[in-house]
Design an enzyme around this catalytic site. Sequence first.
Site, PDB file in Angstrom:
ATOM      1  N   ASP A  25       0.882  -1.325   0.019  1.00 56.68           N
ATOM      2  CA  ASP A  25      -0.183   0.052  -0.078  1.00 56.68           C
ATOM      3  C   ASP A  25       0.890   1.113   0.028  1.00 56.68           C
ATOM      4  O   ASP A  25       2.080   1.305   0.564  1.00 56.68           O
ATOM      5  CB  ASP A  25      -0.884   0.048   1.344  1.00 56.68           C
ATOM      6  CG  ASP A  25      -2.115   0.852   1.036  1.00 56.68           C
ATOM      7  OD1 ASP A  25      -2.303   1.658  -0.021  1.00 56.68           O
ATOM      8  OD2 ASP A  25      -2.507   1.203   2.002  1.00 56.68           O
ATOM      9  N   HIS A  42       2.465   3.679  -8.832  1.00 55.28           N
ATOM     10  CA  HIS A  42       2.386   2.182  -9.091  1.00 55.28           C
ATOM     11  C   HIS A  42       3.506   1.592  -9.908  1.00 55.28           C
ATOM     12  O   HIS A  42       3.892   0.413  -9.727  1.00 55.28           O
ATOM     13  CB  HIS A  42       1.033   2.017 -10.105  1.00 55.28           C
ATOM     14  CG  HIS A  42      -0.090   2.250  -9.200  1.00 55.28           C
ATOM     15  ND1 HIS A  42      -0.334   1.904  -8.045  1.00 55.28           N
ATOM     16  CD2 HIS A  42      -1.332   2.961  -9.806  1.00 55.28           C
ATOM     17  CE1 HIS A  42      -1.609   2.329  -7.569  1.00 55.28           C
ATOM     18  NE2 HIS A  42      -2.221   3.120  -8.385  1.00 55.28           N
ATOM     19  N   LEU A 136      10.941 -20.202  -5.133  1.00 54.34           N
ATOM     20  CA  LEU A 136       9.942 -19.461  -4.435  1.00 54.34           C
ATOM     21  C   LEU A 136       8.400 -19.669  -5.111  1.00 54.34           C
ATOM     22  O   LEU A 136       8.361 -19.774  -6.449  1.00 54.34           O
ATOM     23  CB  LEU A 136      10.423 -17.901  -4.610  1.00 54.34           C
ATOM     24  CG  LEU A 136       9.204 -17.134  -3.885  1.00 54.34           C
ATOM     25  CD1 LEU A 136       9.040 -17.067  -2.301  1.00 54.34           C
ATOM     26  CD2 LEU A 136       9.642 -15.907  -4.256  1.00 54.34           C
TER      27      LEU A 136
END
Length: 257
Positions: A25, A42, A136
């Site tokens: 955020d 962004h 991962l």
Amino acid sequence: MDHSGWLKRYRLKPHLPRHVAIIMDGNGRWAKKRHLPRIAGHRAGALSIREIVRLSGQLGLTALTLYAFSTENWKRPRKEVSLLMQLLKQYLRSEVAELLQNNVRLGTIGNTGDLPREIQEELKNAIQITSRCTGLNLILALSYSGRADLTEAVRKIAKKVKSGKIKLASVREETIAKELSTKNLPEVDLLIRTSGEMRISNFLLWELAYSEFHVTKTLWPDFRTPHFIAAIRDFQKRQRRFGGVESVVGSVISWAR
Ligand code: IPE
Ligand code: IPE
Ligand code: MG
């Protein structure tokens, strides 16, 4: 360098969270501070994603779940939504080679069917290309809602009960956990939220039952290696009790429960 080499470099103890989830955020506020349009935030946030994904792989985490777009985010101005989708497409296109090279396996949770068709295609492609990676697990939460995921699980279980496939009395916590989109992932050991907001915002409602929370004021585009290491170090200091009395310092006993 192997995982233990990276742990030494960052002076981390060996017990790592297996699964870290992040509410990324603060992109808008980052841009606002610089008098830039929100999309610039962004874009800068995508660079943080690249860095944190690479680092998670180096350290040897099992899973990293990133809250990239919530179902509520569809309420944003149409222009921002469309720019976000464009950015996601670019990310998938430009990152797939890097994911492959770093042995990262991509997955998603959320209603990806809501996304523009071309993004769905791009996702399918990236998931397929990385499907044999053994490092991962990177999970992107896209058009995700914790309540919707739980509602869907309830619907599936009700259907099974109704058809007699399972008995009502045999519905347990695991029955629910097995119907959630996170069913194949280890428990979330650590939740990180950037930009200081103290809320879950409809993220992994069920899965966060015993997660450790690390909230930092740092805005997502500023969240890089030192911040992630600090969050893990914070986790390693925590006394996890899971409702019991003996303290388990930072250790991950989730799979032993
Ligand atoms: C998080 O940053 C990214 C998404 C929700 C897609 P925000 O866009 O929510 O940034 P703030 O909260 O307005 O600063
Ligand atoms: C949460 O951030 C969703 C994502 C990070 C994708 P928001 O900015 O949408 O959440 P609120 O509005 O602060 O709760
Ligand atoms: Mg926000």
